[in-house]
Design a protein around this motif. Structure first.
Motif, PDB file in Angstrom:
ATOM      1  N   ARG A 159       0.820  -1.221   0.000  1.00 33.19           N
ATOM      2  CA  ARG A 159       0.000   0.000   0.000  1.00 33.19           C
ATOM      3  C   ARG A 159       0.855   1.272   0.000  1.00 33.19           C
ATOM      4  O   ARG A 159       0.401   2.332  -0.410  1.00 33.19           O
ATOM      5  N   TYR A 160       2.084   1.168   0.468  1.00 32.62           N
ATOM      6  CA  TYR A 160       2.922   2.351   0.669  1.00 32.62           C
ATOM      7  C   TYR A 160       3.992   2.548  -0.406  1.00 32.62           C
ATOM      8  O   TYR A 160       4.706   3.545  -0.377  1.00 32.62           O
ATOM      9  N   LEU A 161       4.129   1.623  -1.329  1.00 31.15           N
ATOM     10  CA  LEU A 161       5.230   1.675  -2.287  1.00 31.15           C
ATOM     11  C   LEU A 161       5.167   2.853  -3.251  1.00 31.15           C
ATOM     12  O   LEU A 161       6.188   3.242  -3.811  1.00 31.15           O
ATOM     13  N   ALA A 162       4.006   3.432  -3.437  1.00 32.54           N
ATOM     14  CA  ALA A 162       3.877   4.568  -4.355  1.00 32.54           C
ATOM     15  C   ALA A 162       4.671   5.787  -3.882  1.00 32.54           C
ATOM     16  O   ALA A 162       4.914   6.702  -4.667  1.00 32.54           O
ATOM     17  N   ASP A 163       5.119   5.780  -2.618  1.00 28.69           N
ATOM     18  CA  ASP A 163       5.869   6.937  -2.112  1.00 28.69           C
ATOM     19  C   ASP A 163       7.282   7.017  -2.693  1.00 28.69           C
ATOM     20  O   ASP A 163       7.962   8.025  -2.538  1.00 28.69           O
ATOM     21  N   GLY A 164       7.743   5.950  -3.352  1.00 27.65           N
ATOM     22  CA  GLY A 164       9.055   5.968  -3.993  1.00 27.65           C
ATOM     23  C   GLY A 164      10.239   5.892  -3.052  1.00 27.65           C
ATOM     24  O   GLY A 164      11.387   6.034  -3.477  1.00 27.65           O
ATOM     25  N   VAL A 165      10.006   5.674  -1.772  1.00 30.89           N
ATOM     26  CA  VAL A 165      11.090   5.605  -0.787  1.00 30.89           C
ATOM     27  C   VAL A 165      11.838   4.277  -0.948  1.00 30.89           C
ATOM     28  O   VAL A 165      11.217   3.215  -0.931  1.00 30.89           O
ATOM     29  N   PRO A 166      13.167   4.316  -1.110  1.00 32.76           N
ATOM     30  CA  PRO A 166      13.929   3.059  -1.175  1.00 32.76           C
ATOM     31  C   PRO A 166      13.852   2.337   0.175  1.00 32.76           C
ATOM     32  O   PRO A 166      13.944   2.967   1.231  1.00 32.76           O
ATOM     33  N   ARG A 167      13.678   1.022   0.116  1.00 34.21           N
ATOM     34  CA  ARG A 167      13.515   0.244   1.341  1.00 34.21           C
ATOM     35  C   ARG A 167      14.504  -0.907   1.409  1.00 34.21           C
ATOM     36  O   ARG A 167      15.018  -1.366   0.395  1.00 34.21           O
ATOM     37  N   ILE A 168      14.700  -1.363   2.647  1.00 36.45           N
ATOM     38  CA  ILE A 168      15.563  -2.510   2.915  1.00 36.45           C
ATOM     39  C   ILE A 168      14.769  -3.547   3.700  1.00 36.45           C
ATOM     40  O   ILE A 168      13.850  -3.214   4.449  1.00 36.45           O
ATOM     41  N   LEU A 169      15.139  -4.803   3.506  1.00 36.15           N
ATOM     42  CA  LEU A 169      14.542  -5.902   4.259  1.00 36.15           C
ATOM     43  C   LEU A 169      15.497  -6.244   5.396  1.00 36.15           C
ATOM     44  O   LEU A 169      16.675  -6.534   5.164  1.00 36.15           O
ATOM     45  N   VAL A 170      14.983  -6.181   6.627  1.00 30.70           N
ATOM     46  CA  VAL A 170      15.823  -6.363   7.811  1.00 30.70           C
ATOM     47  C   VAL A 170      15.344  -7.567   8.619  1.00 30.70           C
ATOM     48  O   VAL A 170      14.282  -7.514   9.242  1.00 30.70           O
ATOM     49  N   PRO A 171      16.106  -8.670   8.623  1.00 29.06           N
ATOM     50  CA  PRO A 171      15.767  -9.802   9.487  1.00 29.06           C
ATOM     51  C   PRO A 171      16.101  -9.469  10.943  1.00 29.06           C
ATOM     52  O   PRO A 171      17.183  -8.958  11.243  1.00 29.06           O
ATOM     53  N   MET A 172      15.146  -9.762  11.816  1.00 33.42           N
ATOM     54  CA  MET A 172      15.325  -9.490  13.242  1.00 33.42           C
ATOM     55  C   MET A 172      14.819 -10.685  14.036  1.00 33.42           C
ATOM     56  O   MET A 172      14.213 -11.604  13.482  1.00 33.42           O
ATOM     57  N   TRP A 173      15.047 -10.649  15.331  1.00 36.42           N
ATOM     58  CA  TRP A 173      14.563 -11.687  16.232  1.00 36.42           C
ATOM     59  C   TRP A 173      13.663 -11.014  17.255  1.00 36.42           C
ATOM     60  O   TRP A 173      14.052 -10.007  17.856  1.00 36.42           O
ATOM     61  N   LEU A 174      12.465 -11.556  17.415  1.00 38.31           N
ATOM     62  CA  LEU A 174      11.545 -11.055  18.433  1.00 38.31           C
ATOM     63  C   LEU A 174      11.540 -12.038  19.592  1.00 38.31           C
ATOM     64  O   LEU A 174      11.273 -13.225  19.405  1.00 38.31           O
ATOM     65  N   ASN A 175      11.869 -11.544  20.763  1.00 34.91           N
ATOM     66  CA  ASN A 175      11.844 -12.355  21.975  1.00 34.91           C
ATOM     67  C   ASN A 175      10.960 -11.629  22.985  1.00 34.91           C
ATOM     68  O   ASN A 175      11.396 -10.664  23.614  1.00 34.91           O
ATOM     69  N   ALA A 176       9.714 -12.088  23.085  1.00 36.56           N
ATOM     70  CA  ALA A 176       8.744 -11.411  23.948  1.00 36.56           C
ATOM     71  C   ALA A 176       8.032 -12.430  24.828  1.00 36.56           C
ATOM     72  O   ALA A 176       7.508 -13.427  24.336  1.00 36.56           O
ATOM     73  N   SER A 177       8.008 -12.154  26.103  1.00 36.19           N
ATOM     74  CA  SER A 177       7.398 -13.075  27.063  1.00 36.19           C
ATOM     75  C   SER A 177       5.882 -12.975  27.102  1.00 36.19           C
ATOM     76  O   SER A 177       5.219 -13.869  27.631  1.00 36.19           O
ATOM     77  N   ALA A 178       5.318 -11.913  26.553  1.00 33.91           N
ATOM     78  CA  ALA A 178       3.866 -11.714  26.602  1.00 33.91           C
ATOM     79  C   ALA A 178       3.388 -11.159  25.264  1.00 33.91           C
ATOM     80  O   ALA A 178       3.613  -9.988  24.952  1.00 33.91           O
ATOM     81  N   VAL A 179       2.746 -12.021  24.471  1.00 40.30           N
ATOM     82  CA  VAL A 179       2.282 -11.644  23.137  1.00 40.30           C
ATOM     83  C   VAL A 179       0.810 -12.018  23.000  1.00 40.30           C
ATOM     84  O   VAL A 179       0.421 -13.154  23.284  1.00 40.30           O
ATOM     85  N   ALA A 180       0.002 -11.071  22.563  1.00 40.81           N
ATOM     86  CA  ALA A 180      -1.404 -11.349  22.261  1.00 40.81           C
ATOM     87  C   ALA A 180      -1.467 -11.920  20.846  1.00 40.81           C
ATOM     88  O   ALA A 180      -0.789 -11.425  19.946  1.00 40.81           O
ATOM     89  N   ASP A 181      -2.259 -12.951  20.662  1.00 40.58           N
ATOM     90  CA  ASP A 181      -2.379 -13.584  19.343  1.00 40.58           C
ATOM     91  C   ASP A 181      -3.755 -13.292  18.766  1.00 40.58           C
ATOM     92  O   ASP A 181      -4.748 -13.894  19.157  1.00 40.58           O
ATOM     93  N   GLU A 182      -3.808 -12.358  17.842  1.00 41.01           N
ATOM     94  CA  GLU A 182      -5.053 -11.987  17.171  1.00 41.01           C
ATOM     95  C   GLU A 182      -5.098 -12.521  15.740  1.00 41.01           C
ATOM     96  O   GLU A 182      -5.890 -12.046  14.930  1.00 41.01           O
ATOM     97  N   THR A 183      -4.246 -13.504  15.421  1.00 45.42           N
ATOM     98  CA  THR A 183      -4.317 -14.102  14.090  1.00 45.42           C
ATOM     99  C   THR A 183      -5.689 -14.750  13.938  1.00 45.42           C
ATOM    100  O   THR A 183      -6.247 -15.289  14.887  1.00 45.42           O
ATOM    101  N   GLY A 184      -6.231 -14.657  12.751  1.00 42.98           N
ATOM    102  CA  GLY A 184      -7.553 -15.216  12.495  1.00 42.98           C
ATOM    103  C   GLY A 184      -8.699 -14.300  12.884  1.00 42.98           C
ATOM    104  O   GLY A 184      -9.857 -14.627  12.665  1.00 42.98           O
ATOM    105  N   ASN A 185      -8.402 -13.141  13.438  1.00 45.46           N
ATOM    106  CA  ASN A 185      -9.436 -12.176  13.817  1.00 45.46           C
ATOM    107  C   ASN A 185      -9.588 -11.166  12.683  1.00 45.46           C
ATOM    108  O   ASN A 185      -8.753 -10.274  12.531  1.00 45.46           O
TER     109      ASN A 185
END
Length: 162
Positions: free
Chosen positions: A70-96
């Motif tokens: 949705r945002y690519l029309a802005d023409g801003v060059p982007r990078i893909l950044v692999p990261m690690w998420l380590n969170a002890s408390a995550v709400a799961d709203e997948t499927g909602n």
């Protein structure tokens, strides 16, 4: 918990938090390469408003590419950044489906984004992040990170060709 969303529909909102430790991918403007855990620059987003912190990511590189379309029309060059998420408390709203609606049009007409009720509830529960399904590809999942200290850079950064 049953909650009335701004759209007037009732929806079961998750009251249970889970632990999450795994890879996530962020598509960021090239200018943010030195700060890959940077917060969203917009004052409002799908799951943040009123000065709240949020860093958006996806559970796959493919998901990140889908999320940014949705945002690519802005023409801003982007990078893909692999990261690690380590969170002890995550709400799961997948499927909602209520978490994956197009919220921008509602905000443009002056309405409150109904997705805010979902993330506000997760924050009230003490969630450090929240998982949700992609609007256009429900088989893919994204995550909004409320506490960027949960994100660690793993790299390598690659150029994104949208």
């Amino acid at each position: 918990m049953i909650s009335m969303l701004a759209s007037g529909t009732e929806r079961q909102i998750v009251d249970k938090l889970v632990q999450f430790s795994g890879p996530v991918w962020r598509l960021l403007p090239t200018a943010l390469a030195a700060t890959p855990a940077a917060l969203a620059g917009a004052t409002e987003g799908r799951f943040h408003h009123s000065g709240q912190q949020a860093a958006y990511a996806s559970l796959s590189a493919e998901g990140a590419a889908v999320a940014v379309q949705r945002y690519l029309a802005d023409g801003v060059p982007r990078i893909l950044v692999p990261m690690w998420l380590n969170a002890s408390a995550v709400a799961d709203e997948t499927g909602n489906p209520a978490a994956s609606i197009v919220w921008q049009d509602l905000r443009a007409s002056g309405e409150i984004a109904p997705t805010w009720a979902i993330s506000d509830h997760a924050r009230e529960l003490g969630a450090l992040a929240m998982l949700y399904s992609s609007r256009s590809r429900p088989d893919l999942s994204h995550v909004v990170v409320f506490d960027p200290a949960c994100l660690t850079y793993v790299g390598p950064i690659t150029a994104f060709q949208g």
